[in-house]
Enzyme design. Structure first.
Site, short mmCIF file in Angstrom:
data_model
loop_
_atom_site.label_atom_id
_atom_site.label_comp_id
_atom_site.label_asym_id
_atom_site.label_seq_id
_atom_site.Cartn_x
_atom_site.Cartn_y
_atom_site.Cartn_z
CG ASP A 319 0.79 43.05 23.01
OD1 ASP A 319 1.99 43.04 23.38
OD2 ASP A 319 0.41 43.68 22.02
CD GLU A 503 8.21 40.59 18.18
OE1 GLU A 503 7.41 41.41 18.65
OE2 GLU A 503 7.88 39.71 17.37
#
EC number: 3.2.1.28
Length: 570
Positions: A319, A503
């Site tokens: 996403d 991340e």
């Protein structure tokens, strides 16, 4: 202005029914559910339903920089009472919405910034982070959006204060490398508990994540635990593996060719495959304003359709990505639910194979044969419908246009990762990945620059691991080494400069964190930590493990995957 300490008079009590007219609110006893997942409690509702117009008004007012903050806020008293108070006060002169929020809610606190000891190696830094990232839900408060779990768990880090489904497998790989098998066992137990409690593993342990799942890695988690505990782990979690499979296949028995139902798709030739799906079609509470703006930007589509596709993309883990869009520069063209993803179906193939193995371990040969047959049927469907023969790689299937998509993404490596690819096709995928996706800092997610985080130039730790292990499964060790070495170099250079793991990474160079998406770059970071430890052990011999990335590239990888090859690779 009404003072903070509002005296709820008899008049207010009588006004509650009127104030809440037309609002359906459902509550659950978290403590009872945590103690007994089979207890007959109602599903807890997310904050956008609990708080109705108050939630909408707070998010639209943009009182807080991150929309997830209010979704994670804890009501200080019964939400019914807070909402009634709000309905009575909001139109009064001098009403201050921010003050009302501060009085009636406890906002999540920013975690203390972890400052590692000076001079730590990469491995030492990661080992030191495990306790920092460990959380417990023993003290979950009533009306909290956080869902309680029986055991402690490791979170990704940053704004992600809860456990996430597919993230956790890659985190667990690192925990196992660090010798924390107790934590691995605890996290598998938590996911087994969630399956028993909710019928599936939600996106994360928040009420607003209950309407969807994420890439189904539970079978991999149980297989990982079985490396330490043997077949006992497979037998113990066989019931939960079966429930996980039932969730993904719900409704398949009623489908006719050309039909879809929730997560299941039956193609015109009768092949059964799966897609991502969210049960709700409203803005995501954690991205409320952004989703509303996205829907408004495309008035030619029903807003509910866009919301469902945004939510379903969140279920995919990607996403967002051009992979799900007609126009990569326009998020409102997203149509996740009309796409059959190759990675999802590879993972469900693995689930079917694990179910066969677990059934055999439990002595049920008939069930084992049934699951093997289902896996074989899915493998044939993947080869038939998710292989782009013109381009020479695995890709997603477009239900809307009834054809294979042309886009090459890192998802093309998943059939190799689960040993479901034919040898000749695996070689073509390896060549395509090397020619089109391999960058100085690792494997690019796609070749499209859309501004979304699951597109170029970003590379993500889990996709690097899937690629490296999948390529090794088929003897493509040189390409696997390139992926491993380039990504590790990127991680090491970033760590040398910033003393943290992040991340995602910009793979167009080395030493830079990734960008794009809905929120700033997060550090911590669970799955990067896990993949980094696994890759360090790939490039360094077992008799001489390395704590940081060596200055020179090794000639070859020192370890190979231990998975049993399927018939496709033999």
């Amino acid at each position: 202005m009404i003072p903070p300490e509002i005296r709820r008079s008899v008049l207010l009590q009588k006004a509650i029914k009127l104030a809440l007219a037309g609002t359906l609110l459902t509550f659950a006893s978290f403590s009872a559910t945590a103690a007994d997942p089979s207890s007959d409690t109602e599903t807890p509702q997310p904050p956008d339903i609990l708080l109705g117009p108050l939630f909408n008004d707070v998010q639209n007012a943009k009182l807080l920089p991150d929309q997830k903050t209010f979704a994670d806020a804890i009501p200080n008293s019964d939400p019914l009472m807070i909402l009634a108070d709000y309905r009575m006060q909001r139109n009064q002169s001098g009403f201050d919405l921010r003050h009302f929020v501060d009085v009636n809610f406890t906002l999540p606190k920013a975690g203390e910034k972890y400052v590692p000891p000076a001079g730590q190696s990469l491995r030492e830094h990661i080992d030191g982070l495990w306790p920092v990232l460990t959380r417990s839900t023993k003290n979950v408060k009533k009306w909290d959006s956080l869902l309680p779990l029986p055991e402690s768990y490791v979170v990704p880090g940053g704004r992600f204060r809860e456990i996430y489904y597919w993230d956790s497998y890659f985190t667990m790989l690192g925990l196992a490398e660090s010798g924390h098998w107790d934590k691995v066992a605890d996290m598998v137990a938590n996911f087994g508990y969630e399956i028993d409690a909710w019928g599936h593993i939600p996106n994360g342990n928040r009420t607003y994540y209950l309407s969807r799942s994420q890439p189904p890695f539970f079978a991999f988690m149980v297989e990982l635990l079985a490396q330490h505990e043997g077949d006992d782990a497979l037998k113990e979690y066989l019931p939960q593996l079966q429930k996980e499979y039932a969730y993904w296949m719900e409704g398949v028995e009623t489908l006719q060719p050309g039909q879809q139902n929730q997560r299941v798709v039956k193609l015109e030739d009768g092949s059964v495959l799966n897609r991502y799906w969210d049960d709700r079609d409203t803005p995501r509470p954690e991205s409320w304003v952004e989703d509303i703006a996205t829907a408004k930007s495309n008035p030619n589509r029903p807003a509910t359709e866009i919301y469902r596709d945004l939510r379903s993309a969140a279920a995919s883990g990607w996403d967002f990505s051009s992979r799900w869009m007609d126009n990569p520069q326009q998020l409102s063209t997203i149509r996740t639910t009309t796409i059959v993803p190759v990675d999802l179906n590879a993972l469900l193939y693995q689930l079917e194979k694990t179910l066969a193995r677990a059934s055999a371990a439990a002595g049920d040969r008939a069930k084992a044969s049934q699951y093997d047959a289902l896996a074989n049927a899915r493998q044939k469907a993947i080869e038939m419908h998710l292989w782009n023969n013109k381009e020479g790689w695995y890709a997603d299937y477009d239900l809307q246009n009834n054809k294979i998509r042309d886009q090459l993404t890192a998802a093309a490596l998943f059939p190799l990762y689960v040993n479901a690819a034919a040898k000749d096709r695996a070689a073509k995928v390896a060549a395509a990945a090397q020619a089109h996706q391999l960058q100085p800092g690792g494997l690019a997610t796609t070749s499209v620059k859309s501004g979304q985080q699951w597109d170029a130039p970003n590379g993500w730790a889990p996709l690097q691991w899937v690629a490296a292990e999948g390529l090794q499964n088929y003897g493509q060790d040189d390409v696997a080494m390139e992926v491993t070495w380039r990504f590790l170099t990127n991680v090491q250079h970033t760590y040398d400069r910033e003393k943290k793991l992040v991340e995602k990474y910009d793979v167009s160079s080395t030493g830079t964190g990734g960008g794009g998406g809905e929120y700033p770059l997060q550090d911590g970071f669970g799955w990067t930590n896990g993949v980094t430890l696994k890759m360090l052990d790939l490039i360094c011999p077992q008799e001489k493990p390395c704590d940081s990335v060596p200055s020179t590239r090794p000639a070859s990888l020192s370890a190979t995957p231990t998975k049993t090859p399927s018939a496709a690779t033999q």
